[in-house]
Design a protein around this motif. Structure first.
Motif, PDB file in Angstrom:
ATOM      1  N   ILE A 122     -54.202 -18.235 107.249  1.00 24.94           N
ATOM      2  CA  ILE A 122     -53.132 -19.239 107.301  1.00 24.94           C
ATOM      3  C   ILE A 122     -53.637 -20.507 106.628  1.00 24.94           C
ATOM      4  CG2 ILE A 122     -51.605 -20.578 108.796  1.00 24.94           C
ATOM      5  CD1 ILE A 122     -52.127 -18.456 110.973  1.00 24.94           C
ATOM      6  N   TYR A 175     -55.014 -12.071 109.019  1.00 33.56           N
ATOM      7  CA  TYR A 175     -54.222 -13.059 108.304  1.00 33.56           C
ATOM      8  C   TYR A 175     -55.059 -14.297 107.978  1.00 33.56           C
ATOM      9  CZ  TYR A 175     -50.339 -10.349 110.251  1.00 33.56           C
ATOM     10  OH  TYR A 175     -49.487  -9.337 110.610  1.00 33.56           O
ATOM     11  N   ARG A 188     -51.613 -11.926 104.103  1.00 39.62           N
ATOM     12  CA  ARG A 188     -51.768 -10.784 105.002  1.00 39.62           C
ATOM     13  C   ARG A 188     -53.032  -9.977 104.724  1.00 39.62           C
ATOM     14  NH1 ARG A 188     -47.005  -9.643 107.724  1.00 39.62           N
ATOM     15  NH2 ARG A 188     -45.241 -10.903 107.073  1.00 39.62           N
ATOM     16  N   ILE A 218     -49.152 -17.896 104.251  1.00 38.37           N
ATOM     17  CA  ILE A 218     -49.745 -16.845 105.073  1.00 38.37           C
ATOM     18  C   ILE A 218     -50.127 -15.681 104.172  1.00 38.37           C
ATOM     19  CG2 ILE A 218     -49.387 -15.233 106.973  1.00 38.37           C
ATOM     20  CD1 ILE A 218     -47.335 -17.210 108.098  1.00 38.37           C
ATOM     21  N   ILE A 229     -50.606 -13.340 114.264  1.00 32.98           N
ATOM     22  CA  ILE A 229     -50.007 -14.408 113.462  1.00 32.98           C
ATOM     23  C   ILE A 229     -49.068 -15.295 114.274  1.00 32.98           C
ATOM     24  CG2 ILE A 229     -48.147 -12.882 112.664  1.00 32.98           C
ATOM     25  CD1 ILE A 229     -49.807 -15.740 110.701  1.00 32.98           C
TER      26      ILE A 229
END
Length: 269
Positions: A214, A212, A255, A253, A230
């Protein structure tokens, strides 16, 4: 499902340079399948061997059905008219014109236009029509939407999905990972002349592991973080920002994209 294409232990070398080193994979009937690889991975050589355009050294290729090939570039006479080209290809292949297919691709709208007068998108549609004149069971598409605008891409994607819906097997070569993710049932990543991965996009993500990105935006700017977990990572970051007294205005976020997974697999291999 039955196999449309079966490749077994395929090898090909150019002098001392080994391009395909025991290549093995299958394509199922009725699926959209993408063969991916970085430059020099052997993707083009693989496709040309399967299509019968290039000789291979050893191994076997089994094809179950008629093939149609839409090349990335075509050498049509500049002054041939679009419908004339389709009729000529149909005559060569001893097939009747598929009026429904030609109408769906908008070929009748281009009927009187000479090849040099066609836009990139119109040429792509014509090339696809020519590839379909044999009513093939297996269709090879090499960068089918390269150079097209968004409207042209969406139109051609709709045609590809229509072909899948009527049972065609489609082999796609594309550098557009968004296109691959949107259209394909399965993908294969070629590296070092062998298959480094084969499966669905979801399975690729599971193979790589969850990753991920962020992005946290505050009044003072934007920060980006990498994470495998996450939940724990995001909770820890939120506590850190709270302790600093920073006001968070947005959180995003990511993925992980197919392109990121593809690059990671290619590097591993």
């Amino acid at each position: 499902m039955k196999e449309a294409i079966k490749i077994n232990n395929l090898t090909k070398s150019y002098g001392s340079h080994v391009v395909l080193n025991g290549l093995d994979f299958c394509v199922q009937q009725g699926e959209i399948f993408a063969l991916l690889g970085i430059n020099g991975a052997g993707k083009t050589t693989s496709l040309e061997c399967i299509e019968g355009l290039r000789k291979y050294d050893s191994g076997s290729i089994a094809i179950n059905g008629r093939m149609g090939i839409q090349l990335q570039s075509a050498s049509l006479p500049q002054h041939i008219r679009a419908l004339e080209a389709v009729k000529l290809f149909a005559k060569w292949n001893k097939t009747a014109l598929d009026q429904t297919m030609l109408d769906a691709l908008g070929i009748y709208e281009l009927a009187k236009k000479q090849y040099y007068q066609l836009s990139t998108g119109q040429k792509r549609r014509l090339h696809l029509a020519l590839a379909l004149t044999r009513d093939p069971d297996i269709l090879f598409l090499d960068e089918p939407t390269a150079g097209l605008d968004v409207e042209g891409q969406l139109s051609l994607h709709a045609q590809i999905r229509r072909l899948k819906a009527i049972g065609k097997t489609i082999i796609l070569a594309s550098h557009d990972m968004t296109e691959v993710e949107s259209l394909c049932d399965r993908i294969a990543i070629l590296s070092g002349g062998k298959i480094a991965f084969i499966g669905t996009v979801k399975q690729l993500g599971e193979t790589i592991g969850k990753h991920y990105t962020i992005t946290i935006q505050t009044e003072n700017g934007t920060d980006t973080y990498e994470a495998e977990n996450i939940g724990d990572t995001l909770l820890s970051l939120l506590m850190q920002y709270q302790e600093k007294g920073a006001t968070i205005t947005d959180i995003q976020i990511d993925r992980g994209s197919l392109e990121q997974h593809f690059i990671k697999i290619a590097k591993w291999a």
